[in-house]
Design a protein around this motif. Sequence first.
Motif, mmCIF file in Angstrom:
data_model
loop_
_atom_site.group_PDB
_atom_site.id
_atom_site.type_symbol
_atom_site.label_atom_id
_atom_site.label_comp_id
_atom_site.label_asym_id
_atom_site.label_seq_id
_atom_site.Cartn_x
_atom_site.Cartn_y
_atom_site.Cartn_z
ATOM 1 N N GLU A 54 -4.081 4.099 -8.488
ATOM 2 C CA GLU A 54 -4.639 4.827 -7.354
ATOM 3 C C GLU A 54 -3.809 6.053 -6.988
ATOM 4 N N GLY A 55 -2.735 6.322 -7.743
ATOM 5 C CA GLY A 55 -1.909 7.491 -7.498
ATOM 6 C C GLY A 55 -0.903 7.319 -6.372
ATOM 7 N N MET A 56 -0.724 6.101 -5.885
ATOM 8 C CA MET A 56 0.229 5.843 -4.801
ATOM 9 C C MET A 56 1.653 5.667 -5.324
ATOM 10 N N LEU A 57 1.780 5.423 -6.615
ATOM 11 C CA LEU A 57 3.080 5.338 -7.291
ATOM 12 C C LEU A 57 2.991 6.202 -8.538
ATOM 13 N N ASP A 58 4.057 6.957 -8.845
ATOM 14 C CA ASP A 58 4.070 7.671 -10.121
ATOM 15 C C ASP A 58 4.638 6.729 -11.180
ATOM 16 N N LYS A 59 4.637 7.188 -12.425
ATOM 17 C CA LYS A 59 5.051 6.344 -13.545
ATOM 18 C C LYS A 59 6.486 5.840 -13.374
ATOM 19 N N GLN A 60 7.397 6.727 -13.009
ATOM 20 C CA GLN A 60 8.803 6.316 -12.852
ATOM 21 C C GLN A 60 8.967 5.366 -11.659
#
Length: 161
Positions: free
Chosen positions: A119-125
């Motif tokens: 959902e875009g609330m966390l980035d990959k890192q």
Amino acid sequence: MILYHGSLEIVEKPAILEPNHTMDYGKGFYTTTSKEQADKWVIRKISAVNQSKVYTNIYSFDEASLSSLKVLRFEAPDEAWLNFVMANRIDKDFSHDYDIVYGPVANDRVYAAFAFYEEGMLDKQGLIRELRAYKLADQLLFHTEKALNYLHFVKAEEVSK
């Protein structure tokens, strides 16, 4: 090596089955080195079906056979692991040619973190940092018939709720 597989039935002859939903490492026969993990999985499963008996199947696997198989191994939830799991979970047509895939298993807490990522609330890192904070069990996927030839049924134990 001893491996475990929680199931609604005794599985003396493991098979590569087409799942009805996307899986972390793709289609195949999933096992773990953790009896506790296999027991927990099948206990969760029993609540969804009307069945009184469930089992943890126990197998032996000769680790020396790994030298004759194409193996993908993830030591921890890192970017390569995340990319592989997401490819398998998002793209139902994603495929790979590994005989065996080994690495961390995504549990319920991990699925919640994945949802935040999707959902875009966390980035990959951020997701990777979050996942490394969890104590994750492992999973070993037998993806090909060739790999399954090295997996040998030992016994099945009934699991109680």
